[in-house]
Design a protein around this motif. Structure first.
Motif, PDB file in Angstrom:
ATOM      1  N   ALA A 176       0.851  -1.191   0.000  1.00  0.00           N
ATOM      2  CA  ALA A 176       0.000   0.000   0.000  1.00  0.00           C
ATOM      3  C   ALA A 176       0.888   1.244   0.000  1.00  0.00           C
ATOM      4  O   ALA A 176       1.850   1.340   0.781  1.00  0.00           O
ATOM      5  N   ASP A 198      -1.720  -1.209  -4.024  1.00  0.00           N
ATOM      6  CA  ASP A 198      -1.811  -0.204  -5.096  1.00  0.00           C
ATOM      7  C   ASP A 198      -0.447   0.353  -5.522  1.00  0.00           C
ATOM      8  O   ASP A 198      -0.376   1.355  -6.235  1.00  0.00           O
ATOM      9  N   GLU A 199       0.604  -0.312  -5.068  1.00  0.00           N
ATOM     10  CA  GLU A 199       1.942   0.203  -5.394  1.00  0.00           C
ATOM     11  C   GLU A 199       2.935  -0.942  -5.565  1.00  0.00           C
ATOM     12  O   GLU A 199       2.915  -1.932  -4.833  1.00  0.00           O
ATOM     13  N   PRO A 256      -6.389   1.081  -9.965  1.00  0.00           N
ATOM     14  CA  PRO A 256      -7.320   0.947  -8.840  1.00  0.00           C
ATOM     15  C   PRO A 256      -7.990  -0.421  -8.745  1.00  0.00           C
ATOM     16  O   PRO A 256      -8.484  -0.802  -7.671  1.00  0.00           O
ATOM     17  N   ASP A 257      -8.028  -1.168  -9.814  1.00  0.00           N
ATOM     18  CA  ASP A 257      -8.747  -2.453  -9.823  1.00  0.00           C
ATOM     19  C   ASP A 257      -7.805  -3.650  -9.749  1.00  0.00           C
ATOM     20  O   ASP A 257      -8.170  -4.772 -10.126  1.00  0.00           O
ATOM     21  N   VAL A 258      -6.581  -3.437  -9.269  1.00  0.00           N
ATOM     22  CA  VAL A 258      -5.604  -4.515  -9.213  1.00  0.00           C
ATOM     23  C   VAL A 258      -5.969  -5.518  -8.099  1.00  0.00           C
ATOM     24  O   VAL A 258      -6.344  -5.133  -6.988  1.00  0.00           O
ATOM     25  N   THR A 290      -6.975  -6.625  -2.659  1.00  0.00           N
ATOM     26  CA  THR A 290      -7.352  -5.390  -3.355  1.00  0.00           C
ATOM     27  C   THR A 290      -6.750  -4.143  -2.721  1.00  0.00           C
ATOM     28  O   THR A 290      -6.880  -3.050  -3.281  1.00  0.00           O
ATOM     29  N   TRP A 291      -6.099  -4.275  -1.595  1.00  0.00           N
ATOM     30  CA  TRP A 291      -5.526  -3.103  -0.941  1.00  0.00           C
ATOM     31  C   TRP A 291      -4.151  -2.724  -1.502  1.00  0.00           C
ATOM     32  O   TRP A 291      -3.606  -1.671  -1.169  1.00  0.00           O
ATOM     33  N   ALA A 299       2.888   3.462  -8.988  1.00  0.00           N
ATOM     34  CA  ALA A 299       1.471   3.263  -8.680  1.00  0.00           C
ATOM     35  C   ALA A 299       0.851   2.232  -9.597  1.00  0.00           C
ATOM     36  O   ALA A 299       1.172   2.177 -10.792  1.00  0.00           O
ATOM     37  N   LEU A 300      -0.029   1.405  -9.046  1.00  0.00           N
ATOM     38  CA  LEU A 300      -0.780   0.426  -9.828  1.00  0.00           C
ATOM     39  C   LEU A 300      -2.206   0.931 -10.014  1.00  0.00           C
ATOM     40  O   LEU A 300      -2.651   1.866  -9.358  1.00  0.00           O
TER      41      LEU A 300
END
Length: 252
Positions: free
Chosen positions: A150, A200-201, A223-225, A197-198, A220-221
């Motif tokens: 995160a 994002d990086e 939002p739906d990763v 789903t948490w 950054a990845l």
């Protein structure tokens, strides 16, 4: 009577003498009152003959030689700088491009440019591209050090690390020549099942064997990763080869 005749004869003789003198003095007159030019001197005639028979080019050369005017070659030439290469096999970079040099010279972070982007045609795979922007070849670890977490987390202990291929051995480093890239592919969710789903990086350290943690870069990845059992391959020269290597992750 005899005396008179003698005087007349004398006067006639005198008159004849005067007229003769006058005619002699005017002997060069052409009758128009203008004196005609006589023949030129031998020297002048010879010079005129020489000039008349001389070709135009020779005459111009003669005139130029006398006056030192235009058309004279100054002897000036143009010079240019020559380019020299280096003796270590480099072309245009000025550095050493050999693999043997890379094996003993680990890459420095300031000589690298790292990119992360989704692989075309895949919803779960990302390409990690490490470009050598330095002047020399350099060596990387077999694969980048990657963790997933995160972005706002202060504690990285929960980050996920991907599986990598086992049974490594061979060259002491992965060599990267100047102006070329080392490419690795990571699959965040090879099975496509539900995942975390948490996350994002993605955190990437290009060389986990030699670089300090401070050189880690964050990407950054979307939002739906969804991350589950990620796999990471070894550095390769093409994306296709990197994908094949990634599929060997988790095997020994």
């Amino acid at each position: 009577m005899s005396t008179f005749r003698n005087r007349s004869a004398a006067l006639a003789a005198a008159t004849t003498a005067v007229l003769a003198l006058a005619l002699t003095a005017c002997g060069g007159n052409d009758g128009t009152g203008t004196k005609s030019a006589g023949p030129a001197s031998d020297a002048a005639a010879a010079a005129a003959s020489t000039n008349a028979s001389q070709p135009a080019g020779d005459a111009a050369t003669t005139s130029s030689a006398k006056t030192g005017g235009a058309g004279q070659n100054t002897g000036a030439t143009k010079t240019g700088a020559s380019k020299t290469g280096t003796s270590n096999g480099s072309t245009g970079t000025g550095g050493n491009t050999s693999d043997s040099y890379a094996y003993t010279h680990p890459c420095k972070s300031e000589d690298l440019s790292v990119r992360v982007y989704p692989r075309e045609g895949s919803a779960t795979q990302h390409v990690i591209e490490v470009n050598n922007v330095g002047a020399n070849s350099c060596g990387l670890s077999y694969f980048p050090r990657v963790s997933l977490g995160a972005a706002k987390a202060s504690d990285r202990s929960s980050d996920i690390t991907p599986a990598v291929p086992g049974g490594l051995g061979g060259a002491p480093a992965y060599p990267v020549k100047p102006k070329t890239a080392a490419i690795a592919v990571i699959d965040l969710n090879p099975s496509g099942a539900n995942g975390l789903t948490w996350i994002d990086e993605m955190n990437v350290l290009a060389d986990g064997d030699h670089m300090p943690n401070a050189d880690t870069q964050n990407f950054a990845l979307g939002p739906d990763v969804k991350v589950r059992d990620p796999k990471l391959g070894l550095y390769q020269s093409t994306v296709a080869e990197a994908v094949s290597s990634m599929k060997q992750a988790g095997t020994s």
